[in-house]
Design a protein around this motif. Structure first.
Motif, PDB file in Angstrom:
ATOM      1  N   VAL A  19      20.222 -12.098  34.604  1.00  0.00           N
ATOM      2  CA  VAL A  19      19.107 -12.988  34.934  1.00  0.00           C
ATOM      3  C   VAL A  19      17.803 -12.190  34.957  1.00  0.00           C
ATOM      4  CG1 VAL A  19      18.106 -14.488  36.697  1.00  0.00           C
ATOM      5  CG2 VAL A  19      20.574 -14.567  36.249  1.00  0.00           C
ATOM      6  N   ALA A  20      17.846 -11.040  35.615  1.00  0.00           N
ATOM      7  CA  ALA A  20      16.647 -10.212  35.721  1.00  0.00           C
ATOM      8  C   ALA A  20      16.179  -9.725  34.356  1.00  0.00           C
ATOM      9  CB  ALA A  20      16.917  -9.020  36.636  1.00  0.00           C
ATOM     10  N   ASP A  21      17.113  -9.449  33.464  1.00  0.00           N
ATOM     11  CA  ASP A  21      16.753  -8.995  32.123  1.00  0.00           C
ATOM     12  C   ASP A  21      15.941 -10.063  31.382  1.00  0.00           C
ATOM     13  OD1 ASP A  21      17.171  -6.588  30.617  1.00  0.00           O
ATOM     14  OD2 ASP A  21      18.413  -7.716  29.219  1.00  0.00           O
ATOM     15  N   GLU A  22      16.389 -11.317  31.466  1.00  0.00           N
ATOM     16  CA  GLU A  22      15.627 -12.385  30.822  1.00  0.00           C
ATOM     17  C   GLU A  22      14.318 -12.650  31.563  1.00  0.00           C
ATOM     18  OE1 GLU A  22      15.880 -17.120  29.752  1.00  0.00           O
ATOM     19  OE2 GLU A  22      17.768 -16.013  29.918  1.00  0.00           O
ATOM     20  N   TYR A  23      14.344 -12.528  32.871  1.00  0.00           N
ATOM     21  CA  TYR A  23      13.132 -12.669  33.677  1.00  0.00           C
ATOM     22  C   TYR A  23      12.046 -11.715  33.174  1.00  0.00           C
ATOM     23  CZ  TYR A  23      10.588 -13.238  38.184  1.00  0.00           C
ATOM     24  OH  TYR A  23       9.654 -13.510  39.169  1.00  0.00           O
ATOM     25  N   MET A  24      12.454 -10.472  32.898  1.00  0.00           N
ATOM     26  CA  MET A  24      11.491  -9.479  32.421  1.00  0.00           C
ATOM     27  C   MET A  24      10.901  -9.890  31.080  1.00  0.00           C
ATOM     28  SD  MET A  24      11.342  -7.430  34.900  1.00  0.00           S
ATOM     29  CE  MET A  24      10.183  -6.299  34.123  1.00  0.00           C
ATOM     30  N   GLU A  25      11.717 -10.479  30.219  1.00  0.00           N
ATOM     31  CA  GLU A  25      11.204 -10.945  28.932  1.00  0.00           C
ATOM     32  C   GLU A  25      10.087 -11.964  29.140  1.00  0.00           C
ATOM     33  OE1 GLU A  25      12.788 -13.366  24.993  1.00  0.00           O
ATOM     34  OE2 GLU A  25      14.210 -12.139  26.143  1.00  0.00           O
ATOM     35  N   VAL A  26      10.263 -12.863  30.098  1.00  0.00           N
ATOM     36  CA  VAL A  26       9.251 -13.885  30.362  1.00  0.00           C
ATOM     37  C   VAL A  26       7.955 -13.250  30.860  1.00  0.00           C
ATOM     38  CG1 VAL A  26       8.663 -15.928  31.723  1.00  0.00           C
ATOM     39  CG2 VAL A  26      10.987 -15.647  30.839  1.00  0.00           C
ATOM     40  N   VAL A  27       8.050 -12.342  31.825  1.00  0.00           N
ATOM     41  CA  VAL A  27       6.812 -11.770  32.376  1.00  0.00           C
ATOM     42  C   VAL A  27       6.132 -10.833  31.375  1.00  0.00           C
ATOM     43  CG1 VAL A  27       7.447 -12.114  34.784  1.00  0.00           C
ATOM     44  CG2 VAL A  27       8.074  -9.957  33.645  1.00  0.00           C
ATOM     45  N   TYR A  28       6.918 -10.125  30.566  1.00  0.00           N
ATOM     46  CA  TYR A  28       6.292  -9.324  29.506  1.00  0.00           C
ATOM     47  C   TYR A  28       5.477 -10.207  28.571  1.00  0.00           C
ATOM     48  CZ  TYR A  28       9.365  -5.298  30.585  1.00  0.00           C
ATOM     49  OH  TYR A  28      10.021  -4.249  31.181  1.00  0.00           O
ATOM     50  N   LYS A  29       6.039 -11.348  28.203  1.00  0.00           N
ATOM     51  CA  LYS A  29       5.310 -12.254  27.307  1.00  0.00           C
ATOM     52  C   LYS A  29       3.997 -12.703  27.949  1.00  0.00           C
ATOM     53  CE  LYS A  29       9.356 -14.076  24.846  1.00  0.00           C
ATOM     54  NZ  LYS A  29      10.251 -15.252  24.657  1.00  0.00           N
ATOM     55  N   LEU A  30       4.025 -12.994  29.232  1.00  0.00           N
ATOM     56  CA  LEU A  30       2.817 -13.447  29.915  1.00  0.00           C
ATOM     57  C   LEU A  30       1.791 -12.319  30.037  1.00  0.00           C
ATOM     58  CD1 LEU A  30       4.529 -15.629  32.646  1.00  0.00           C
ATOM     59  CD2 LEU A  30       2.973 -16.462  30.863  1.00  0.00           C
ATOM     60  N   TRP A  31       2.248 -11.138  30.392  1.00  0.00           N
ATOM     61  CA  TRP A  31       1.328 -10.009  30.582  1.00  0.00           C
ATOM     62  C   TRP A  31       0.833  -9.422  29.262  1.00  0.00           C
ATOM     63  CZ3 TRP A  31       5.280  -7.874  34.552  1.00  0.00           C
ATOM     64  CH2 TRP A  31       5.007  -8.354  35.833  1.00  0.00           C
ATOM     65  N   GLU A  32       1.725  -9.335  28.279  1.00  0.00           N
ATOM     66  CA  GLU A  32       1.407  -8.570  27.080  1.00  0.00           C
ATOM     67  C   GLU A  32       1.062  -9.436  25.863  1.00  0.00           C
ATOM     68  OE1 GLU A  32       1.162  -5.308  26.932  1.00  0.00           O
ATOM     69  OE2 GLU A  32       1.948  -4.817  28.929  1.00  0.00           O
ATOM     70  N   SER A  33       1.626 -10.648  25.785  1.00  0.00           N
ATOM     71  CA  SER A  33       1.549 -11.408  24.533  1.00  0.00           C
ATOM     72  C   SER A  33       0.510 -12.516  24.506  1.00  0.00           C
ATOM     73  CB  SER A  33       2.920 -12.057  24.237  1.00  0.00           C
ATOM     74  OG  SER A  33       3.945 -11.112  24.173  1.00  0.00           O
ATOM     75  N   SER A  34       0.075 -12.986  25.663  1.00  0.00           N
ATOM     76  CA  SER A  34      -0.694 -14.227  25.694  1.00  0.00           C
ATOM     77  C   SER A  34      -2.162 -14.038  25.316  1.00  0.00           C
ATOM     78  CB  SER A  34      -0.594 -14.869  27.080  1.00  0.00           C
ATOM     79  OG  SER A  34      -1.167 -16.156  27.093  1.00  0.00           O
ATOM     80  N   TRP A  35      -2.774 -12.996  25.813  1.00  0.00           N
ATOM     81  CA  TRP A  35      -4.205 -12.757  25.571  1.00  0.00           C
ATOM     82  C   TRP A  35      -4.398 -11.471  24.757  1.00  0.00           C
ATOM     83  CZ3 TRP A  35      -8.520 -15.017  28.676  1.00  0.00           C
ATOM     84  CH2 TRP A  35      -8.112 -16.107  29.462  1.00  0.00           C
ATOM     85  N   ALA A  36      -5.222 -11.557  23.722  1.00  0.00           N
ATOM     86  CA  ALA A  36      -5.590 -10.352  22.962  1.00  0.00           C
ATOM     87  C   ALA A  36      -6.554  -9.492  23.784  1.00  0.00           C
ATOM     88  CB  ALA A  36      -6.244 -10.746  21.640  1.00  0.00           C
ATOM     89  N   HIS A  79       8.585   2.069  25.487  1.00  0.00           N
ATOM     90  CA  HIS A  79       9.080   1.198  26.550  1.00  0.00           C
ATOM     91  C   HIS A  79       9.431  -0.169  25.980  1.00  0.00           C
ATOM     92  CE1 HIS A  79       9.039  -1.429  30.115  1.00  0.00           C
ATOM     93  NE2 HIS A  79       9.317  -0.346  30.810  1.00  0.00           N
ATOM     94  N   TYR A  80      10.490  -0.742  26.483  1.00  0.00           N
ATOM     95  CA  TYR A  80      10.971  -2.039  26.002  1.00  0.00           C
ATOM     96  C   TYR A  80       9.875  -3.103  26.018  1.00  0.00           C
ATOM     97  CZ  TYR A  80      13.768  -6.360  26.186  1.00  0.00           C
ATOM     98  OH  TYR A  80      14.290  -7.605  25.977  1.00  0.00           O
ATOM     99  N   GLY A  81       9.053  -3.122  27.057  1.00  0.00           N
ATOM    100  CA  GLY A  81       8.016  -4.136  27.174  1.00  0.00           C
ATOM    101  C   GLY A  81       6.956  -4.069  26.103  1.00  0.00           C
ATOM    102  N   SER A  82       6.825  -2.925  25.441  1.00  0.00           N
ATOM    103  CA  SER A  82       5.809  -2.800  24.387  1.00  0.00           C
ATOM    104  C   SER A  82       6.146  -3.664  23.173  1.00  0.00           C
ATOM    105  CB  SER A  82       5.647  -1.334  23.966  1.00  0.00           C
ATOM    106  OG  SER A  82       6.809  -0.864  23.298  1.00  0.00           O
ATOM    107  N   ASN A  83       7.406  -4.106  23.072  1.00  0.00           N
ATOM    108  CA  ASN A  83       7.777  -5.018  21.982  1.00  0.00           C
ATOM    109  C   ASN A  83       7.012  -6.337  22.046  1.00  0.00           C
ATOM    110  OD1 ASN A  83       9.997  -3.591  20.577  1.00  0.00           O
ATOM    111  ND2 ASN A  83      11.032  -3.758  22.547  1.00  0.00           N
ATOM    112  N   PHE A  84       6.472  -6.651  23.204  1.00  0.00           N
ATOM    113  CA  PHE A  84       5.837  -7.947  23.408  1.00  0.00           C
ATOM    114  C   PHE A  84       4.310  -7.882  23.343  1.00  0.00           C
ATOM    115  CE2 PHE A  84       9.940  -7.893  25.484  1.00  0.00           C
ATOM    116  CZ  PHE A  84      10.528  -9.065  25.041  1.00  0.00           C
ATOM    117  N   LYS A  85       3.765  -6.757  22.944  1.00  0.00           N
ATOM    118  CA  LYS A  85       2.307  -6.627  22.909  1.00  0.00           C
ATOM    119  C   LYS A  85       1.701  -7.626  21.930  1.00  0.00           C
ATOM    120  CE  LYS A  85       1.899  -1.864  24.524  1.00  0.00           C
ATOM    121  NZ  LYS A  85       1.425  -0.487  24.236  1.00  0.00           N
TER     122      LYS A  85
END
Length: 502
Positions: free
Chosen positions: A163-180, A459-465
């Protein structure tokens, strides 16, 4: 001679009246734990930490409280120990307002806080603190918390991490992917460029959301990510997401093993293993002389709450220690079956290992002895000695276990943290083990921890930049939680410390 590894220190605290690691100390006339429900306490703590060049104040937290001992919360309430928790998030702004560089890490659970809400909260704090915020990622394991949140029981251990793994995907998208990065304009008739702000669409097994991040990019975008789990699932999660790990080993041998395993797991994820930082908890009692330290220890013993310590252990492990006679010896095998924090049981088992150099003679473990151990620092290393002797213990951990710093908890309050700042820090600086000033005065948490503002490219989260239009992420399944990479022992320099732990 090779330069010594330079470490960082964090203060470990909870936003509750009383104490975190030392039950009963509020009864001392010099203790200020009863004032921890007022902002002045936290502002004074932040100013003290910044004066001592402490990297961060780490705020532990959990929901409801530990209601295992005796089948309820009464013991913890009566002992004034780890109860009456304030929400740590609002406190951070007040601490940041009176400091420039010290950072703050708050604990929030992926089990019960909606990811959209959490992303907004941390983006808000990252803006308000100018990038000085981190998140200690936890999953919730207690039955009491589950019932308070409307569930019959907590999610099973390994699935909580999925659950936490997918949770992180959601927050990465919000932090990294939404705004240029260049979506914030403020020029002529354009404030924010809508063409560079995109809606996030996520539909997964555990979470679904559709919406833009509510906030423009904060200084770090993603807060510095801490994690504490050292089970197989926990280390697997950390290898992908954590930038730093808070550890609970009781001795150097156990700490070295956990750190080596986690670094190997990070390398298997394609990360630089040195970029994952490790902060074991330590609870020192420091004196200008050894005799002064022993006097402080004796005073702490006089007000220590053994039953409160046992109730704390019960809450961590899910094992009701009230069923055991206080003075009847038991073994670690007696305690099997708890559903709580696995690292705590691992630490207890390591502390009872007769082959461990930290095992205390042949004295049998009784609930009373365990309760006193928990009441004065838990199953963490708790050195008692002169500033030089305590610094020796810190250096031993750095040399042999390969840790990157420490989460320092207190026994007396404010005395323990004052001793760290006024006595220990100057000694560590003299030995070349700690900076004389922050690397980035006025900088972000990640700059002072890792040398850069945003997530590392590995870092894994950089995939969502933003701009990476196609993000293909390998999903974890329960059956795919792999065994940890094999770690072979390395030769480490010998280190002999003075036998000062009591």
């Amino acid at each position: 001679m090779a330069a010594k590894k330079r470490i960082q220190l964090c203060f470990l605290e909870t936003a509750c009246t009383g104490s975190y690691m030392a039950s009963g100390q509020w009864r001392s006339p010099t203790d200020n734990g009863k004032t921890k429900d007022r902002l002045k306490y936290y502002m004074d703590l932040a100013k003290l930490a910044e004066r001592g060049k402490i990297s961060a104040i780490f705020l532990a937290d959990w929901y409801v409280g530990f209601d295992v001992y005796g089948g309820g919360l009464d013991t913890m309430l009566a002992s004034g120990h780890q109860v009456a928790h304030l929400d740590p998030m609002p406190i951070i702004s007040a601490m940041a307002a009176v400091t420039d560089t010290v950072s703050f890490a708050a604990t929030v659970s992926t089990s019960y806080v909606n990811p959209y809400i959490l992303a907004r909260q941390f983006s808000t704090l990252d803006h308000l603190t100018n990038g000085r915020v981190g998140w200690n990622i936890v999953t919730s394991h207690t039955k009491g918390a589950a019932k308070a949140m409307g569930q019959e029981k907590p999610v099973e251990h390994d699935e909580r991490y999925l659950v936490a793994d997918e949770y992180m995907e959601v927050v990465y998208k919000l932090w990294e992917s939404s705004w240029a990065d260049d979506s914030v304009v403020w020029d002529h008739d354009l404030a924010y460029d809508p063409s560079k702000i995109k809606k996030i669409e996520h539909k997964g097994k555990y979470f679904s959301m559709s919406g833009r991040s509510q906030l423009h990019p904060s200084p770090q975008r993603t807060p510095v990510l801490f994690q504490a789990g050292t089970s197989k699932s926990g280390i697997g999660f950390a290898s992908r997401h954590a930038e730093a790990m808070f550890l609970n080993p009781c001795n150097v041998k156990q700490g070295k093993k956990v750190i080596a395993e986690a670094r190997a797991a990070a390398a298997a994820e394609g990360r630089d293993p040195a970029s994952l930082k490790f902060f074991p908890c330590i609870v020192p009692i420091i004196g200008r002389t050894e005799e002064e330290a022993k006097e402080k220890h004796e005073k702490a013993l006089n007000v220590a709450d053994v039953i409160g310590g046992l109730a704390q252990f019960s809450g961590y492990t899910g094992i009701d220690m009230s069923v055991f006679p206080l003075d009847e010896p038991f073994t670690s095998s007696t305690l099997k079956g708890g559903a709580g924090i696995q690292s705590v049981l691992n630490a207890f088992e390591a502390s009872t290992d007769s082959s461990s150099s930290d095992a205390a003679s042949s004295e049998p473990w009784t609930p009373r002895r365990l309760g006193m151990r928990m009441a004065l620092g838990g199953l963490h290393p708790c050195p008692v000695g002169s500033v030089s002797q305590v610094a020796d213990v810190f250096e031993e951990w750095v040399t042999e276990a390969d840790c990157d710093g420490f989460n320092v908890a207190y026994v007396s309050n404010p005395g323990s943290f004052e001793d760290v700042v006024d006595l220990l820090v100057p000694e560590l600086q003299r030995r070349g083990l700690m900076w004389d000033d922050y690397d980035f005065p006025g900088g972000t948490f990640r700059e002072n921890l890792l040398g850069q503002r945003t997530l590392r490219d590995d870092h894994y989260g950089s995939n969502f930049k933003y701009g990476k239009e196609v993000v293909k992420v390998a999903k974890r399944e329960k059956s795919e939680i792999a065994d940890l990479p094999e770690v072979k022992e390395k030769n480490v320099p010998a280190f002999t410390s003075q036998p000062i732990a009591i």
